[in-house]
Each structure stands twice: as structure tokens, then as C-alpha cells.
Enzyme design. Structure first.
Site, PDB file in Angstrom:
ATOM      1  N   TYR A 141       0.820  -1.216   0.000  1.00 17.69           N
ATOM      2  CA  TYR A 141       0.000   0.000   0.000  1.00 17.69           C
ATOM      3  C   TYR A 141       0.859   1.274   0.000  1.00 17.69           C
ATOM      4  O   TYR A 141       0.375   2.353  -0.325  1.00 17.69           O
ATOM      5  CB  TYR A 141      -0.943   0.029   1.216  1.00 17.69           C
ATOM      6  N   LYS A 191       2.975 -15.351   1.237  1.00 15.25           N
ATOM      7  CA  LYS A 191       2.945 -16.158   0.010  1.00 15.25           C
ATOM      8  C   LYS A 191       4.390 -16.509  -0.339  1.00 15.25           C
ATOM      9  O   LYS A 191       4.925 -16.116  -1.399  1.00 15.25           O
ATOM     10  CB  LYS A 191       2.291 -15.359  -1.136  1.00 15.25           C
ATOM     11  N   ASP A 223      -3.640 -17.684   0.709  1.00 18.26           N
ATOM     12  CA  ASP A 223      -4.869 -18.253   0.141  1.00 18.26           C
ATOM     13  C   ASP A 223      -5.392 -19.385   1.023  1.00 18.26           C
ATOM     14  O   ASP A 223      -6.595 -19.481   1.286  1.00 18.26           O
ATOM     15  CB  ASP A 223      -4.655 -18.725  -1.306  1.00 18.26           C
ATOM     16  N   ASP A 247      -5.190  -7.121   5.788  1.00 25.15           N
ATOM     17  CA  ASP A 247      -6.409  -6.388   5.448  1.00 25.15           C
ATOM     18  C   ASP A 247      -7.517  -7.380   5.082  1.00 25.15           C
ATOM     19  O   ASP A 247      -8.642  -7.339   5.598  1.00 25.15           O
ATOM     20  CB  ASP A 247      -6.089  -5.470   4.248  1.00 25.15           C
ATOM     21  N   ASP A 251     -10.861  -8.786   7.643  1.00 22.66           N
ATOM     22  CA  ASP A 251     -12.269  -8.611   7.271  1.00 22.66           C
ATOM     23  C   ASP A 251     -13.007  -9.946   7.247  1.00 22.66           C
ATOM     24  O   ASP A 251     -14.183 -10.019   7.608  1.00 22.66           O
ATOM     25  CB  ASP A 251     -12.397  -7.895   5.920  1.00 22.66           C
TER      26      ASP A 251
END
Ligand code: NAD
Length: 358
Positions: A141, A191, A223, A247, A251
Site C-alpha cells: 500500500y 505467500k 490463500d 487487510d 475482514d
């Protein structure tokens, strides 16, 4: 020396839920003889209307001096078309950046009595109690270079996922220490199968685990972690992840608990000063109706007491009072059957009564 608390109610239901937290704060200061000084300032759209800026200079100055900031929520459609600088949400990102709040802690906890509000089956979700530690000021980000190239064929856009060793160490330290205070399990998510930055992340976290022999460290690919959160969330205690993966995972974890109105969060710097806020926004659709659930904000006050204000015992009293309130069958509209419910302005008094009776 007295601890400084800055209160920034913001917009919409931010003001309503903060008012509940202030009532409880005033009560505990009195009951437990706490040496706190508090200041309340406007921020977000409300500040923009009064002072022409969503984050006036005195907010930033007071925020830097504060030990803990209680932040309600900001934003509403009437300010959506302002320039980024003037938008209410800019206040939030400026505070995170200026105060170097790199560690975002989001507990996802399921109250047994509310398990039917979760989208998952009761047998999967029962006992859910996870803490997600998300890196908040680095990663893709913020990574440079970034941009959009419009004079090539084909045109393209790009971002950079970058972490240096210090950034990984400081977030992992908070995660390991959090695991020590909980069930002693930490899962680091990345990852590493495809990203160099993730491989580097994994090697640093693995190396650090030698200093925390009491914490059981595991690694999961992002994942798989997303899938596991839905299939078998109870395998997790603490999860640590970069800005992007954290992030997404936080959620998912939030959704598992049923109502966004229940979830607090903390954003900390390296000296454990921090900003505490509910995970939800300013909810313009229900603002000024006295129906917002203030428990996420009240839980955020509890986190502030625990992490930044050195009052863990008082924090646990608030947590217990929230649990008891739910056990006693009291519900705000979002988690009720829609007929019998507590108004926002009635919740703080019930929490206070529960603390008195503990
Ligand atoms: P939101 O979280 O405000 O609302 C989403 C839904 O959840 C709405 O239906 C709302 O009524 C409900 N809800 C949220 N909090 C609740 C509570 N405490 N009790 C009961 N119901 C609750 O998200 P949104 O609608 O996407 O955004 C509204 C505004 O909030 C936007 O301007 C957005 O930019 C802003 N926002 C601010 C923050 C923040 O300040 N940290 C975070 C997210 C969104």
C-alpha cells in the site's frame, strides 16, 4: 504522571458510540481513581465544516502528545466528492502515518449467545477467539515505485511490495508477545511460494521464534489461511500478516462474528502508544437514530486501557461487563430480533451497572 487521552468522535454514529465510551471512561476514572486527563476534539467531516480541514493542526499536535486516542468514525456521502486532502477519511490515514501506528490489532471474538448471528455453522464457529496482527504502514500500500503508465502499448500500472528487516521484526515482536499473553500459538501468513518479500518475511519470523520458545509458530500461505479461517477458524490463536494479507484476513475474521458493531481495534506504535477505534465506519444510514451498537467502541476503550494506559485489570472488568450484558440477554438493534432492543444511549449505563456488580 497523568496519562493523556485524546477523544476524536468524528462523524455519524462515531459521535454516538464515543459518547457511550466517554460515559464509561468517566465512571472508571472515578471508581478506580485513575489519573487520566482527557481532551475532546472535532475530526473528519465535522471538523471540515467548522474549520475547513478534516484534521486541524491542534488535532495532530494533541494526538502526538496523547498516550491513547479514542477515534469514533469519519465520513459521509456529502463529503465524498471533496479533494482527498479535505475528505474526512484523510484524517484517519494522516494520524496512522504521522504517529507511525504500524501495528493493527484486531480481535475477532464470538459471544456464545450470538453464534446464530455468524454466517458459519455453530459447531465450526463455537469458541472463536482470534487476534489478527496486521502490519499497517508498509508493504504494497505504501511501496515505491508505484504508478500508471499511459504512453506504452499496452499501458500498465504497478505497485511495489517491499518490507525491510526492521519493519518485519517490529510487527512480529508484537505478534509473538501477544501470543505469549494468549494461548501461545502464532501463525504467520504470507505467500512464500511465489513472492521474494514473503520468503524474506518467513525467514525473519522463523529466526525470531528462537527467542520465543513458549510460542508455537506455524506458517500458512495467504490463500490457504483465508480458506482455513472459514473451514476451521478455531485452529488459530494469533495471526500475523503484512498490510495487504492482513487487510483481507481481518475482514474475513470480522464477518465470522456476525456484527461489525461488536469489533474493536488498536493501532500501535513501537512504544505502545496507540489509536483505538471500532472496525466499523460512521454508518450514515443509521446515524442520529440512537440504534448504533456502541460495544465495538467500548471494547476499543478496553483495549486502550490494556495496551497504552497500563490498566489491564480495569480493561478486564469492562470486557467482563460486555460479556455479562450479552449473557443477560440485552441486545442493540443490529443483533436483536428487531423488536426489543437497547438504544445506544442506554448501553453505557448497563455496562456501568455490570462493573458495579462484578
Ligand atoms: P459502515 O461500517 O459505516 O456501515 C456498514 C453497515 O454496517 C451499515 O449498514 C451500518 O448501518 C452497519 N453498522 C456499522 N456500524 C454499526 C454499529 N456500530 N451498529 C450497528 N450497525 C452498524 O461502512 P460504510 O457504510 O461502507 O461506510 C460509511 C461511511 O463510513 C463512509 O463514509 C466510509 O468512508 C466511512 N468509513 C469510515 C471508517 C473509519 O472511520 N474508520 C471505516 C469504514 C468506513
Amino acid at each position: 504522571m497523568s496519562k493523556k487521552i485524546l477523544i476524536l468522535p468524528g462523524d455519524g454514529i462515531g459521535q454516538e458510540v464515543t459518547s457511550s465510551a466517554i460515559q464509561i471512561l468517566e465512571f472508571i476514572v472515578d471508581k478506580f481513581n485513575l489519573d487520566f486527563s482527557t481532551k475532546i476534539l472535532d475530526v473528519g467531516g465535522t471538523a471540515y465544516e467548522k474549520f475547513g480541514s478534516p484534521i486541524p493542526e491542534d488535532v495532530l499536535v494533541s494526538a502526538k502528545e496523547a498516550d491513547a486516542i479514542l477515534f469514533g468514525a469519519v465520513g459521509a456521502p456529502q463529503w465524498d466528492n471533496l479533494s482527498w486532502e479535505d475528505r474526512p477519511e484523510n484524517a484517519l490515514l494522516t494520524l496512522r502515518k504521522e504517529l507511525n501506528l504500524f501495528a493493527n490489532l484486531r480481535p475477532a471474538f464470538l459471544f456464545e449467545e450470538l453464534s446464530n448471528a455468524s454466517p458459519l455453522k455453530e459447531k465450526i464457529i463455537q469458541g472463536l477467539d482470534i487476534l489478527i496482527v496486521r502490519e499497517l504502514t508498509g508493504g504494497i500500500y505504501f511501496g515505491e515505485p508505484r504508478g500508471v503508465v499511459k504512453d506504452k502499448n499496452p499501458n500498465y500500472a504497478f505497485n511495489t511490495m517491499v518490507y525491510n528487516e526492521d519493519e518485519i521484526r517490529r510487527i512480529a515482536k508484537i505478534a509473538f508477545e501477544s501470543a505469549q499473553k494468549r494461548k501461545g500459538r502464532l501463525c504467520s501468513v504470507e505467500k512464500a511460494n511465489v513472492l521474494e518479500v514473503s520468503k524474506f518475511w518467513r525467514s525473519i519470523v522463523t529466526e525470531m521464534s528462537e527467542d520465543y520458545p513458549d510460542v508455537e509458530l506455524s506458517h500458512q500461505l495467504a490463500d490457504n489461511a483465508a480458506m482455513q479461517l472459514v473451514l476451521d477458524p478455531n485452529q488459530f490463536d494469533v495471526i500475523v500478516a503484512s498490510n495487504l494479507f492482513g487487510d483481507i484476513l481481518s475482514d474475513i475474521a470480522a464477518t465470522l462474528t456476525g456484527s461489525i458493531g461488536m469489533l474493536p481495534s488498536a493501532s500501535l506504535d513501537s512504544s505502545f502508544k496507540g489509536m483505538y477505534e471500532p472496525c466499523h465506519g460512521s454508518a450514515p444510514d443509521i446515524a442520529q437514530q440512537d440504534i448504533a451498537n456502541p460495544l465495538a467502541m467500548i471494547g476499543s476503550l478496553s483495549m486502550a486501557l490494556k495496551y497504552s494506559l497500563g490498566e489491564e485489570m480495569v480493561a478486564s472488568k469492562i470486557d467482563l461487563a460486555i460479556k455479562n450484558l450479552i449473557k443477560q440477554g440485552f441486545r442493540t438493534k443490529d443483533i436483536s430480533n428487531g423488536e426489543n432492543y437497547l438504544k445506544t444511549s442506554e448501553v453505557a449505563q448497563k455496562i456501568i451497572e455490570n462493573i458495579e456488580n462484578e
